[in-house]
Design a protein around this motif. Structure first.
Motif, short mmCIF file in Angstrom:
data_model
loop_
_atom_site.label_atom_id
_atom_site.label_comp_id
_atom_site.label_asym_id
_atom_site.label_seq_id
_atom_site.Cartn_x
_atom_site.Cartn_y
_atom_site.Cartn_z
N LYS A 127 0.91 -1.00 -0.07
CA LYS A 127 -0.39 0.50 -0.04
C LYS A 127 1.18 1.10 0.46
CE LYS A 127 -3.69 -0.20 2.77
NZ LYS A 127 -4.51 -0.58 4.00
N LYS A 128 0.70 2.39 -0.69
CA LYS A 128 0.96 3.33 -0.25
C LYS A 128 0.86 4.60 0.02
CE LYS A 128 2.74 3.93 -5.27
NZ LYS A 128 2.63 4.26 -6.86
N LYS A 148 1.43 8.77 1.80
CA LYS A 148 1.77 10.48 1.80
C LYS A 148 1.79 11.03 2.50
CE LYS A 148 -2.09 12.53 -0.09
NZ LYS A 148 -2.83 13.34 -0.84
N GLU A 168 5.69 10.76 -1.38
CA GLU A 168 4.56 9.04 -1.15
C GLU A 168 5.96 8.24 -1.30
OE1 GLU A 168 2.50 8.74 -4.82
OE2 GLU A 168 0.90 9.88 -4.28
N GLU A 217 5.38 3.78 -0.27
CA GLU A 217 4.56 2.21 -0.58
C GLU A 217 5.60 1.73 0.69
OE1 GLU A 217 4.15 -0.47 -4.16
OE2 GLU A 217 5.75 -1.23 -3.60
N GLU A 227 -3.14 6.74 3.58
CA GLU A 227 -3.63 6.13 2.60
C GLU A 227 -3.69 6.71 1.22
OE1 GLU A 227 -5.74 3.33 3.41
OE2 GLU A 227 -5.39 2.92 5.20
N VAL A 228 -2.73 6.68 0.36
CA VAL A 228 -2.95 6.84 -0.67
C VAL A 228 -4.21 5.86 -1.47
CG1 VAL A 228 -2.76 7.31 -3.05
CG2 VAL A 228 -0.80 7.50 -1.32
N SER A 279 -3.72 2.40 -4.54
CA SER A 279 -3.05 1.84 -4.47
C SER A 279 -2.43 0.59 -3.87
CB SER A 279 -1.86 3.16 -4.06
OG SER A 279 -1.65 2.96 -2.30
N GLU A 280 -3.38 -0.12 -3.11
CA GLU A 280 -3.21 -1.50 -2.67
C GLU A 280 -3.08 -2.91 -3.62
OE1 GLU A 280 -6.19 0.17 -2.44
OE2 GLU A 280 -6.37 0.92 -0.13
N GLU A 281 -2.36 -3.37 -3.33
CA GLU A 281 -2.11 -4.78 -4.00
C GLU A 281 -2.72 -5.76 -2.78
OE1 GLU A 281 1.52 -7.92 -5.69
OE2 GLU A 281 1.64 -5.56 -4.97
#
Length: 613
Positions: A131-132, A134, A141, A143, A172-173, A176-178
């Motif tokens: 997750k990103k 900032k 930013e 990760e 959280e951005v 941006s999650e995986e």
């Protein structure tokens, strides 16, 4: 490992051994999905010994670097959506552990392989692994990757990584999650490796991506993975708690009713069908006197018939056996001896047991509900020995109806609705309601069990302790001699091998055998017994198939059919077609054999007598 030469060797290895897998990934229509590539560790180490230090010392980092390198080889290094999961399989023998108890903190971060039984299954969830974030002040930013050692939480930095910014507030951005599929299961020592008389050890296993749906409660699985340390949150004035988990890199379900023994191979050779059967009966439970019919019935139940499926319907191949006997007749000893012949043999006592302990229970782990397997689920593709079955509550007894007939258990608990396989052979034992048989009562009242449950047992043996001077003399002589005279034909390992080999055969019924069984079932129905239904015909067919498999034959012939009838006549459901039944005395067996032929009117059939020679 980071040298150019090592990576060049790895690229050459991939091009030679996995070119087809790489082409499949390249040709995939969806480059945004996750792909899997299996790396044979033994094959890789034979290809180059330069990978040995990294595999021994830091396999997790090696797995991450493998994924990145494969992504570069596929020439999609600028496409961040391409994900390749490396699965390490077929590790060398020095990575294999025999039991969960041998795994300790010293194994943290190491690659190993273990076999266990799934006892607890968590729900399948989605997990954000990256997750990103900032900085709220300067907007820098960065990760982060979820830390397995901190229960998949993100460890935030103490200050902003941006230049000349000491802010410690981040956000959280969005988007941006995986995400990956995630599931945790709990395994116990497999029944093939657990030490008898000790409590089994347990271990949590983390499954990801395609692995989450490959196993369920009760499965035997072989897992290769990496041991990870997980730290529980710190609580004031309490000890710091650490948990070891296994991050699975490969998983294989290896359910088997009878596993092939590695040693003590024995062949049928010059044994006739009668001699082979007699040798196995003599070698099974050699310290228990007599009970030739019961021993044969249990062996046939262990082997089982052939499961048939027609569309969504199926006929079970597993047979069930009930020993209804007075105290002191050796019921529990027979059950324990039967469990020794099976790789997944579970012995349990019904006194104090519940339906949750026998079937499935829903327990809460944290905020999630999980299904925990009971004895019948754990014995899937195996044998479950239930002692003192009549002591189970009547409401709990109804829970095993579906298990015995349909070989499944349907559950609807805690919002979870599912069906679990229970393809198991049940061998149960119980005592009469008044400890002694009352022959003025029917079977259901004597056994203190409902008739629908009794009808699901293929064989019901009555063990009555009647005073008999001749029989008592032989029993006492046997007990006095059995400590010094231990001669029997086959060892337990050889019996296990013969049982395994029997399961290879898929016998079909001959015309003579089918007619013999049909005539016998017609006599059973004409006897006007209320408990004789079509289930008993299916039982006869299963037992005849199992007898042919025991004799290592591809066809059910007249010997198998008549032997099955003689076995059935020695049970509670027999109708008295013959007087004295013995499966170990050739003379007595021949007399009973001929009596059955005569009573069924099969004198004109061609009956092969070569089995007695």
């Amino acid at each position: 490992m980071d040298s150019f030469e090592n990576w060049r060797i790895f690229e050459t290895y991939l091009c030679e051994k996995h070119s087809t897998d790489l082409d499949l990934i390249k040709s995939s229509e969806s480059l945004t999905s996750r792909h899997t590539l299996e790396i044979d560790i033994s094959e890789l180490l034979n290809y180059s010994i330069l990978f040995i230090p990294m595999i021994y010392n830091n396999p997790y980092d090696l797995m991450v670097k493998f994924s990145l390198r494969i992504k570069q080889i596929l020439q999609y290094s600028d496409n961040e959506n391409l994900k390749v999961d490396v699965r390490m399989t077929n590790v060398p023998s020095n990575f294999i552990r025999n039991s969960l108890g041998s795994i300790g903190v010293a194994d943290s971060g190491k690659l190993l392989s273990i076999t266990g039984t799934v006892i607890l299954c968590g729900t399948i969830k989605s997990l954000a692994i990256r997750k990103k974030f900032k900085c709220c002040l300067c907007g820098t930013e960065f990760e982060l990757e979820a830390s397995i050692s901190l229960f998949n939480s993100f460890e935030m930095p103490n200050q902003c990584p941006g230049p000349k910014c000491r802010n410690y507030n981040f956000e959280e951005v969005p988007g941006s999650e995986e995400w990956i599929d995630y599931r945790e299961v709990k395994i116990y020592d497999a029944f093939t490796s657990a030490y008898r008389g000790r409590l089994p050890q347990s271990l949590w296993v983390i499954l990801t991506s395609e692995q989450v749906g490959q196993c369920t409660a009760g499965d035997d699985i072989s897992i290769t993975g990496i041991i990870i340390k997980r730290w529980f949150p710190l609580i004031k004035q309490q000890f710091c708690e650490l948990q070891l988990v296994l991050l699975a890199t490969s998983l294989q379900v290896c359910n088997s009713k009878i596993q092939r023994p590695s040693l003590e191979i024995v062949e049928k050779g010059q044994y006739s069908d009668f001699e082979l059967r007699k040798a196995m009966l003599t070698s099974f439970a050699p310290l228990i006197y007599g009970y030739g019919s019961i021993k044969l019935g249990i062996l046939l139940c262990i082997i089982g018939g052939i499961r048939e499926e027609v569309g969504t319907l199926h006929l079970r191949g597993h047979s069930h056996c009930l020993l209804l006997g007075e105290p002191g007749t050796g019921k529990s000893d027979i059950l324990r001896e039967a469990c020794k012949l099976i790789s997944r043999g579970i012995y349990t006592n019904a006194i104090g047991a519940s339906k949750a302990g026998l079937t499935l229970s829903a327990i809460k782990e944290g905020n999630d509900w999980m299904l925990e397997a009971g004895a019948l689920v754990l014995a899937d593709s195996g044998l479950c020995a239930l002692d003192d079955l009549s002591f189970l509550n009547k409401e709990d007894l109804t829970e095993i109806y579906e298990c015995m007939e349909n070989q499944t258990i349907s559950v609807a608990k805690a919002g979870m609705v599912c069906t679990v396989n229970t393809r198991t052979t049940i061998i149960a034992a119980c005592r009469p309601k008044k400890s002694r048989f009352d022959f003025g009562l029917d079977l259901a009242e004597n056994a203190n069990m409902p008739a629908p449950l009794l009808s699901r047992f293929d064989l019901i043996f009555l063990l009555v302790d009647m005073p008999d001077s001749d029989a008592d003399y032989h029993k006492s002589r046997f007990i006095l001699k059995r400590n010094t005279d231990k001669k029997h034909i086959f060892t337990i390992g050889q019996v296990q091998y013969l049982l395994w080999k029997a399961t290879i055969y898929k016998p079909v019924f001959s015309q003579v055998a089918s007619e013999i069984l049909n005539r016998y079932f017609d006599l059973l129905r004409k006897d006007h017994r209320a408990d004789v239904t079509m289930r008993q015909l299916e039982s006869l067919l299963r037992l005849a198939q199992a007898h042919a498999r025991l004799c290592q034959k591809s066809e059910v012939d007249s010997f198998d059919a008549i032997s099955t009838i003689l076995l059935y006549e020695s049970t509670y459901r027999g109708i008295g077609l013959c007087d004295n039944i013995s499966f170990t005395s050739l003379t007595e067996f021949q007399i009973a054999y001929n009596q059955i032929i005569t009573r069924l009117g099969c004198d004109g059939f061609f009956i092969d007598d070569s089995i007695f020679k």
